[in-house]
Design a protein around this motif. Sequence first.
Motif, PDB file in Angstrom:
ATOM      1  N   ALA A 193      28.661  39.139  41.280  1.00 43.00           N
ATOM      2  CA  ALA A 193      30.213  40.175  41.505  1.00 43.00           C
ATOM      3  C   ALA A 193      30.100  41.544  42.651  1.00 43.00           C
ATOM      4  CB  ALA A 193      31.011  39.930  40.194  1.00 43.00           C
ATOM      5  N   PRO A 194      28.831  41.639  42.112  1.00 46.80           N
ATOM      6  CA  PRO A 194      28.437  43.151  42.319  1.00 46.80           C
ATOM      7  C   PRO A 194      28.473  43.022  44.168  1.00 46.80           C
ATOM      8  CG  PRO A 194      26.858  43.112  40.408  1.00 46.80           C
ATOM      9  CD  PRO A 194      27.813  42.471  40.776  1.00 46.80           C
ATOM     10  N   VAL A 195      27.774  41.839  44.783  1.00 43.35           N
ATOM     11  CA  VAL A 195      27.812  40.811  46.395  1.00 43.35           C
ATOM     12  C   VAL A 195      28.948  41.761  46.309  1.00 43.35           C
ATOM     13  CG1 VAL A 195      27.344  39.767  47.880  1.00 43.35           C
ATOM     14  CG2 VAL A 195      25.605  40.793  45.882  1.00 43.35           C
ATOM     15  N   ALA A 196      30.081  40.933  45.949  1.00 42.52           N
ATOM     16  CA  ALA A 196      31.111  41.286  46.329  1.00 42.52           C
ATOM     17  C   ALA A 196      32.286  42.417  46.121  1.00 42.52           C
ATOM     18  CB  ALA A 196      31.719  40.048  45.282  1.00 42.52           C
ATOM     19  N   SER A 197      32.120  43.058  45.577  1.00 44.61           N
ATOM     20  CA  SER A 197      32.185  44.275  45.443  1.00 44.61           C
ATOM     21  C   SER A 197      31.735  45.625  46.769  1.00 44.61           C
ATOM     22  CB  SER A 197      32.606  44.951  44.140  1.00 44.61           C
ATOM     23  OG  SER A 197      31.347  45.293  43.543  1.00 44.61           O
TER      24      SER A 197
END
Length: 783
Positions: free
Chosen positions: A29-33
Motif C-alpha cells: 500500500a505505501p508503494v501505491a501511495s
Amino acid sequence: MSVRKQAGGDDTSALADIRVLDLSTGIAAPVASMFLGDFGADVIKVASPEPDVYDSLPGAAVWNRNKRSVVIDPTVEADRDWLVAAIGNADVCILGAADSLAAWGPEVESAAAANIRLIELRMPPYLDGYAPWEGESNGLLAAYGGQAMRQSSVAGGPIETMSPYLLYIHGVWAAACLVAALVERTVSGLGQVVTVTGVQGLIEATVTAMSVDPTLPDPSMKVGPAGRHPTYRQFRCSDGTWISCGALGPKFETGLLKALGLDAILADPRIDGVSARMALTENFEWCLPKLVDAFASRTREESLALLSSIGIPCGPAMSREEWLDHPQIRGIGMRVEIDDPARGRVVMPGSAINLTRTPARFDRHAPSHGEHNGATPWSARPVSEEPAPRFVEGPLAGFRVLNMGTFVASPYAGFLLKELGADVIKVEPLTGDPFRGSGYAYNRGMRSLAIDLKSEAGQGAFHRLVKVSDVVIDGMRPGVMSSLNIDYEKLAEINQNIVTMSLSAYGEGGPLSQAPGVDMVVQAMSGMMTSWGGEDDPVANTIAINDVTAAALSALTCVLALYDRQQTGRGQRTWDSLAAVSVFLQMGDMVKYDGRPELAVGRSDLRGLSPVQSYYETSDGWIYVDSTLVKGGPAAATSMLVFAELINSDTSSGDMDAVRESLAKSLRELTSEEAVAAVSAAGLRAVQARPLSSVLRDPRLLDAEAVHVRTADDKSSFMMTARYAGFSRTQRRGPLSPDGVGQSTVAVLTEAGFDDDEITALLEVGAVRTGGPVQHVLPIAYR
C-alpha cells in the motif's frame, strides 16, 4: 469545473489537487501511495503511536518519499477529531493488509461514509475478508498462491525470491485501479470503494502460469535456473561470463539456430520446422545441450556480436550496483539523489513513469515518524457540480484506447485497461501480432483492427481513428512512430487532447535507447539474475517479471495522464521502459546510503534468506515460515528459538545456522499441516507451499473469480486469470476473450465514421484486412 481549473491550477503535477490519507502499513500500500506522491498528490502517512516496522527497511526511503507523517492515537479525542476532519475532506483513503477504518473509531468511519467523493482503496493481503495469515508477506503469498512452486530450479520444490516483487506489483496495480477511479470521478462526481487484493496482484504477475489445462499434472520445474525455453535464456560463454539471449518467437528462434549452424534441429521430425516445439518437455532435453555447447565455444564478445548481427536482443549479465550506476539508467532519470536527515545522501530509483508535461517530482525525503504532527487538516472545498451517478462496467467506460503493442507487455497493458472498462482496440499488422500463438491471455478483451501503417492509406485511416480516441499505446523503439507519421506531435495536431504512451526496452535517452530488448535480457543486465544466483549460475525468473510489471505500470501511466487531461483539458506524451521497471522491482536493494545493511545475495535453489523467512520440507511437501517482524531482528531470532524448542530441535548452541539445520531435520518428520500448526504455536506465520494445481482448485479463489474456466474449440477446458480488481460502483463483469486478426476491422472503422465505400476502398488497396475469430486453445507455454 475541476478544482485545478477553478483555482487557475498547478499545471505541473498530474495529481496536484489530490489529498491522500495513507492509513496503511507494510510495503504494497505505501508503494501505491508513493506513485500518488511522486505526481503531486498531498499524501499524509497517518501512523499509530507504534512505528511501522517496515519503515526501518532501506526501501522505505523510496516508498515513503514525497509524504508527510502524522501520528494519530485513536484513544486521544483530539487526534480522532483531526482524523475526522481530514478524512471528511480527503479525496483518497488507503488501507493496507491489516488496516480498517473501524480501528480508528466509529466517528472516522462515519466521516468517510459522509464524504461522497472519497475513494477508499483497500488492499487486503490475500482475499477480501480472508487470509491464511496476519498482515502482508511476499513469501507467504508466493507459497500459498502457487508461484514459488512454479519457479524453475535444479532440484525442484519452492524457491524464495530476492525481492518482494509480488508486493511491488500489488502496489503498482492498485495505484492504477485507484487513479482509474479518480478518472471516473471527474465524470460522475462520486467516489467508491476500490479493492485490490493480494491474490489480484498475484494473478497480474502470474497470468501465464495460471493459464493452464486443469486436468494435466503440474509440470516438473526441475529444468535448471534458466527455465524451459532453449533459446530464450542465459548462456555461459567460453570466458566464464554469462549472456542473456532474447530469441523468442519463430523469427528469432529460427534465425538463431541458423546462425549457430544448428539447422538440423529445425529439420528434425520432432520439430518439423515449428521452432516453438523445442520448448516441449520431450524436445527440450535434446535441443538445449546443442545450444549450450554452441555458446560455450564462443566468448561473451563473440556471442553478443553474433546475436546483435541478426537483430536478436541480447546483453551481458551484470550486478545490481552496475545497473543503477549504468549510463542508461542515469540517462532515463531512474537514478536520483535525495538528502535525508536520518540517512544522509540517499541514492535511489527515480520514477519509472514519464509524463512529459507533468513529470514526477521528488520534493520530500521519507519523513520520520510523526515529523508533521500539528499539521492543519484539509479544509472543505466547494464543489459546483451535482453528482451524476453512472451505471457502467469499469471506471474507464467511455474511454477509447488504440493499442499498437505486440508480444507481451503492451498487449497486456491493453487487457488491463479493458479490465478497467476502456474500449481497447488492438491495432496490429495485416499479418497480426507475431506473438499471438503464445499471447492468448495478453490479448483478451481487445478488438482487432488489422492495418498497414506503412501505407499512406493506412496512416490516413489511423489518423481518423485518433480523432475519436483518448489514448494511443505503442511498444516501439524511440523514433519508429515518427517514421510512420504517427508520433505524438503529428497525432496532437489531429487531436490536441490525445494521450500517447510509449513502452520501449530501454527508454528515451542513454546509450541503449535504440537497442532491442526483452524481459529475459533486462533481467540479466539489471542484476536480477546474478543477485539471485550468487556464486552459482544466474537465475532467471520464470515469470516474465519486467513485462507483466511494465503492463501494470503502463496502465497507471495512461490513467495518470487521463486524469490530468480531465482536469486541464490537455493531453500529453508519456513513456516508460523495461529498464526502468527492472530498477523499480529492486527498489529495496537499489537504495544506497552510508550505513545501509549489506545486500543479501542468493544461491542456486534458494529456499530462504534467513531461518525465519524460509521454505522447509515436510514429510508430505513444503511449508513457508515467516516472522511477523522485520527479518533478522532479535525478537525474530527469539521466536525462532522458541519454535525450535517447541518441536524438540536442538537449540543449545544458539547458532542460527545450526538451529536451522536442526529445525529442518525435525520438520521433515511432520506433515505440512502439523508443521504449520507448530510454527503458529511459536508465534510465527506459516502456510503450505501449494502446487498450482491445488491453488486452481481452491473453492475460495473460484468464488472470488480469481480464475475462470474456459471452453476450448475442441470442447476441452482450460483456466485463465479472471477478476483483477473490485469496484463498489463501477464493476466490470464476465470473462474476456481475444479477437482474431482483423475480426473487428469493419466495426471499428464504422464507429469512427467511415462509410461502406471508404471501408471497401481500404480493403481493396490492402490498407486494412478483415478476419474471423481466433482459435480458442491453450497455447504452448514459452517459459
